[in-house]
Design a protein around this motif. Structure first.
Motif, PDB file in Angstrom:
ATOM      1  N   PHE A   7       0.707  -0.538   0.215  1.00 50.55           N
ATOM      2  CA  PHE A   7      -0.361  -0.553  -0.041  1.00 50.55           C
ATOM      3  C   PHE A   7       1.156   1.474  -0.103  1.00 50.55           C
ATOM      4  CE2 PHE A   7      -2.428   3.256   2.095  1.00 50.55           C
ATOM      5  CZ  PHE A   7      -3.032   3.568   1.609  1.00 50.55           C
ATOM      6  N   ALA A   8       0.331   2.407  -1.548  1.00 55.82           N
ATOM      7  CA  ALA A   8       1.305   3.158  -0.965  1.00 55.82           C
ATOM      8  C   ALA A   8       1.481   4.288  -0.797  1.00 55.82           C
ATOM      9  CB  ALA A   8       2.542   2.867  -2.486  1.00 55.82           C
ATOM     10  N   PRO A   9       0.432   5.131   0.113  1.00 53.12           N
ATOM     11  CA  PRO A   9       0.254   6.325  -0.071  1.00 53.12           C
ATOM     12  C   PRO A   9       0.967   7.745   0.161  1.00 53.12           C
ATOM     13  CG  PRO A   9       0.489   5.701   2.588  1.00 53.12           C
ATOM     14  CD  PRO A   9       1.002   4.332   1.004  1.00 53.12           C
ATOM     15  N   SER A  10       0.837   8.530  -0.148  1.00 51.73           N
ATOM     16  CA  SER A  10       1.818   9.786  -0.556  1.00 51.73           C
ATOM     17  C   SER A  10       1.625  10.478   1.087  1.00 51.73           C
ATOM     18  CB  SER A  10       1.587  10.634  -1.729  1.00 51.73           C
ATOM     19  OG  SER A  10       2.265   9.934  -2.692  1.00 51.73           O
ATOM     20  N   PRO A  11       2.183  10.571   2.194  1.00 48.02           N
ATOM     21  CA  PRO A  11       1.729  11.657   3.013  1.00 48.02           C
ATOM     22  C   PRO A  11       1.782  13.149   2.848  1.00 48.02           C
ATOM     23  CG  PRO A  11       4.138  10.832   2.526  1.00 48.02           C
ATOM     24  CD  PRO A  11       3.776   9.947   1.879  1.00 48.02           C
ATOM     25  N   LEU A  41       5.645   4.477   2.062  1.00 50.03           N
ATOM     26  CA  LEU A  41       5.225   5.657   1.697  1.00 50.03           C
ATOM     27  C   LEU A  41       6.178   6.125   0.437  1.00 50.03           C
ATOM     28  CD1 LEU A  41       5.820   6.287   5.749  1.00 50.03           C
ATOM     29  CD2 LEU A  41       3.818   6.233   4.339  1.00 50.03           C
ATOM     30  N   ASP A  42       5.208   7.008  -0.048  1.00 56.75           N
ATOM     31  CA  ASP A  42       6.098   8.030  -1.600  1.00 56.75           C
ATOM     32  C   ASP A  42       5.773   8.970  -1.086  1.00 56.75           C
ATOM     33  OD1 ASP A  42       5.282   5.247  -2.835  1.00 56.75           O
ATOM     34  OD2 ASP A  42       3.319   6.116  -4.519  1.00 56.75           O
ATOM     35  N   ASP A  43       7.008   9.571  -0.172  1.00 64.61           N
ATOM     36  CA  ASP A  43       7.648  10.681   0.117  1.00 64.61           C
ATOM     37  C   ASP A  43       8.477  11.482  -0.733  1.00 64.61           C
ATOM     38  OD1 ASP A  43       9.639   9.371   0.771  1.00 64.61           O
ATOM     39  OD2 ASP A  43       9.187   9.456   2.973  1.00 64.61           O
ATOM     40  N   PRO A 187      10.109   5.422  -9.781  1.00 69.15           N
ATOM     41  CA  PRO A 187      10.411   5.295  -8.032  1.00 69.15           C
ATOM     42  C   PRO A 187       9.137   3.657  -7.759  1.00 69.15           C
ATOM     43  CG  PRO A 187      10.515   7.160  -8.177  1.00 69.15           C
ATOM     44  CD  PRO A 187      10.314   6.904  -9.622  1.00 69.15           C
ATOM     45  N   SER A 188       7.812   3.926  -8.598  1.00 69.73           N
ATOM     46  CA  SER A 188       7.045   2.921  -7.748  1.00 69.73           C
ATOM     47  C   SER A 188       7.546   1.795  -8.694  1.00 69.73           C
ATOM     48  CB  SER A 188       6.128   3.797  -8.052  1.00 69.73           C
ATOM     49  OG  SER A 188       4.654   2.836  -8.293  1.00 69.73           O
ATOM     50  N   VAL A 189       7.978   1.778 -10.044  1.00 68.61           N
ATOM     51  CA  VAL A 189       8.395   0.453 -10.569  1.00 68.61           C
ATOM     52  C   VAL A 189       9.588   0.073  -9.765  1.00 68.61           C
ATOM     53  CG1 VAL A 189       8.638  -0.663 -12.737  1.00 68.61           C
ATOM     54  CG2 VAL A 189       6.564   1.206 -12.488  1.00 68.61           C
ATOM     55  N   ASP A 205      -7.621   5.400 -11.072  1.00 64.90           N
ATOM     56  CA  ASP A 205      -7.590   6.037 -11.598  1.00 64.90           C
ATOM     57  C   ASP A 205      -6.290   5.691 -12.187  1.00 64.90           C
ATOM     58  OD1 ASP A 205      -6.824   5.483  -8.839  1.00 64.90           O
ATOM     59  OD2 ASP A 205      -6.143   7.777  -9.422  1.00 64.90           O
ATOM     60  N   HIS A 206      -5.225   4.650 -12.410  1.00 64.74           N
ATOM     61  CA  HIS A 206      -3.904   4.252 -12.247  1.00 64.74           C
ATOM     62  C   HIS A 206      -3.908   3.080 -13.648  1.00 64.74           C
ATOM     63  CE1 HIS A 206      -1.344   5.979  -9.212  1.00 64.74           C
ATOM     64  NE2 HIS A 206      -2.981   6.021  -8.435  1.00 64.74           N
ATOM     65  N   VAL A 207      -5.503   3.131 -14.264  1.00 64.13           N
ATOM     66  CA  VAL A 207      -4.729   2.434 -15.258  1.00 64.13           C
ATOM     67  C   VAL A 207      -3.444   2.349 -16.392  1.00 64.13           C
ATOM     68  CG1 VAL A 207      -6.132   1.046 -17.349  1.00 64.13           C
ATOM     69  CG2 VAL A 207      -6.820   1.048 -14.970  1.00 64.13           C
TER      70      VAL A 207
HETATM   71  N1  GLU Z   1       1.673   7.083  -4.244  1.00 66.63           N
HETATM   72  C1  GLU Z   1       0.730   6.431  -5.244  1.00 66.63           C
HETATM   73  C2  GLU Z   1      -0.825   6.987  -5.454  1.00 66.63           C
HETATM   74  O1  GLU Z   1      -1.183   7.193  -3.779  1.00 66.63           O
HETATM   75  C3  GLU Z   1       0.353   5.362  -5.450  1.00 66.63           C
HETATM   76  C4  GLU Z   1       0.127   4.292  -6.386  1.00 66.63           C
HETATM   77  C5  GLU Z   1       0.715   3.089  -6.305  1.00 66.63           C
HETATM   78  O2  GLU Z   1       0.272   2.693  -5.814  1.00 66.63           O
HETATM   79  O3  GLU Z   1       1.459   2.806  -7.206  1.00 66.63           O
HETATM   80  O4  GLU Z   1      -1.651   7.437  -6.094  1.00 66.63           O
END
Ligand code: GLU
Length: 443
Positions: A7-11, A41-43, A187-189, A205-207
């Protein structure tokens, strides 16, 4: 093969109901498949990411019970991103571009006015070494675009089934900004590769990002994970989740006194073909969780449904669980079992505790009736049968029954027109306070 989810939230803010849902689905799938769940954490956005939000996200996830097996921060991973950047550059998959934002905007407008799709024209690929040197001499720093293969990218999505995205209609994405910082994609990949992520579950929204990520995975010589794209949440009227519904952050739900399990119960099933049922433990939510039951249609989130579930969870909550969150000095199991059916959120218990302990201003319509009824109150302390004994006596002696009997007594004893069973409330209120209230006194 062990499965691994992230799970990759941006803080850059607190967790919102939409991203909490993605966290939960990833967590459930990880647990279901006996795999691992990574919090990433996508910081990398230094201006907008804060420590406060990073801590807030972790606190919210813990509150929901979604513990992670590993925590990673993109801000620690600069070297890995630089290495990937160098590799893609060496392989000719990244090319330097010198256009300013205004120049790009101008190109875009010109394409639109000619009714052409606003796709980057790759003119930077034509630059000669002299032209590049001239830009550098001007002080321009390049940003770097990924050279997309103009092909149709396909994958079998766990929610959407067979997906095809034609990359020929996409602009080559910018992976590295002119200040040298990578944008989200690389970075994500790179993280998904290095952390051996097997399943990427994120919002729909990431398709189109996924199509280009698949190309980046391949360009890095890595295997491509599986994907699932979850449809976004809508408001109860089918429109976007709006501010009108409140901020919808987990922090606010927590401050409003909602139970984490009502949120988990709802978010784990919303948008799937399974019914939403109140569940008291994550194990029960896990049972029966199946990502293939999620539909491609957007799901409606209704805060009223959440409160309703919350009430149902509280109505069945045993004292053992309630006692830690009740926070009312002196309140015990009898009190909890009496009032739990009459609250929506745990905080509502305080109002009933006030009714029990006083002071309560009785609601009195007919003082004479109450005075006579008080004389019939059984002697001694109130017990489980006292209410029945008492109301039978009042019925017999004063000739009143039904609502005309029960309502004035309830209103006098509790100051309210409805509430928990009076036989239990009378015991909790006790003889002394009951007599005072029947006499019309605030007690
Ligand atoms: N930080 C990205 C977002 O919140 C992550 C998306 C992903 O899961 O790759 O949209």
């Amino acid at each position: 093969m062990t499965t691994k989810f992230r799970f990759a939230p941006s803080p850059t803010g607190y967790l919102h109901v939409g991203n909490a849902r993605l966290a939960l689905i990833n967590w459930l799938y990880a647990r279901k498949s006996g795999g691992e769940f990574v919090l990433r954490l996508d910081d990398t956005d230094e201006e907008r990411s804060t420590e406060e939000f990073a801590n807030g996200i972790q606190e919210d996830l813990k509150w929901l019970g979604l513990e992670w097996d590993d925590l990673k921060k993109q801000s620690d991973r600069g070297e890995a991103y630089t290495a990937a950047f160098e590799k893609l550059k060496a392989d000719g998959r990244l090319y330097p571009c010198y256009e300013t934002g205004e120049e790009l905007e101008y190109k875009r407008k010109r394409q639109l006015s000619r009714r052409l799709p606003p796709v980057y024209d790759r003119s930077a690929l034509e630059l000669t070494d002299e032209q590049k040197a001239a830009y550098e001499a001007e002080g321009r720093k390049p940003h770097w675009r990924f050279l997309l293969d103009q092909e149709v990218v396909k994958w079998n999505d766990h929610v959407r089934g067979d997906v095809e995205v034609d990359c020929a209609s996409m602009s080559d994405p910018v992976l590295i900004r002119s200040d040298g910082r990578p944008l989200y994609h690389l970075p994500s990949v790179v993280d998904d590769v290095d952390f051996a992520i097997t399943h990427v579950i994120r919002g729909e929204d990431h398709v189109s990002n996924t199509a280009l990520h698949i190309q980046i995975f391949k360009a890095l010589g890595a295997s491509v994970p599986e994907f699932a794209h979850i449809p976004l949440l809508m408001g109860p009227d089918g429109g976007p989740l709006s501010k009108r519904l409140g901020s919808l952050s987990l922090k606010d739900f927590r401050e409003d006194g909602l139970e984490p399990m009502s949120i988990n119960s709802l978010l784990a099933r919303l948008g799937s073909s399974d019914n939403v049922e109140p569940r008291s433990h994550l194990d029960q939510v896990l049972e029966g969780f199946d990502i293939s039951r999620f539909s491609r249609a957007a799901a409606k989130f209704d805060p009223a449904e959440l409160r309703n579930l919350n009430a149902k969870i509280l109505h069945d909550m045993p004292w053992e669980e309630a006692k830690d969150c009740l926070n009312l000095e002196g309140a015990g199991e009898d009190f909890w079992m009496t009032i739990r059916g009459n609250i929506e959120v745990i905080k509502d218990a305080a109002a009933w505790w006030q009714v029990v302990t006083g002071p309560v201003t009785p609601v009195v319509e007919d003082q004479e009736f109450l005075t006579k009824a008080a004389e019939l109150l059984p002697a001694g302390e109130m017990g489980d049968d006292s209410w029945k004994e008492w109301t039978n006596a009042v019925k017999e002696m004063l000739g009143v029954k039904g609502k005309a009997l029960f309502m004035p007594l309830r209103q006098a004893l509790t100051g309210q027109s409805r509430g928990p069973e009076m036989d239990k409330m009378l015991v909790l209120i006790g003889r002394e306070k009951a007599l005072a209230r029947l006499a019309g006194e605030t007690a």
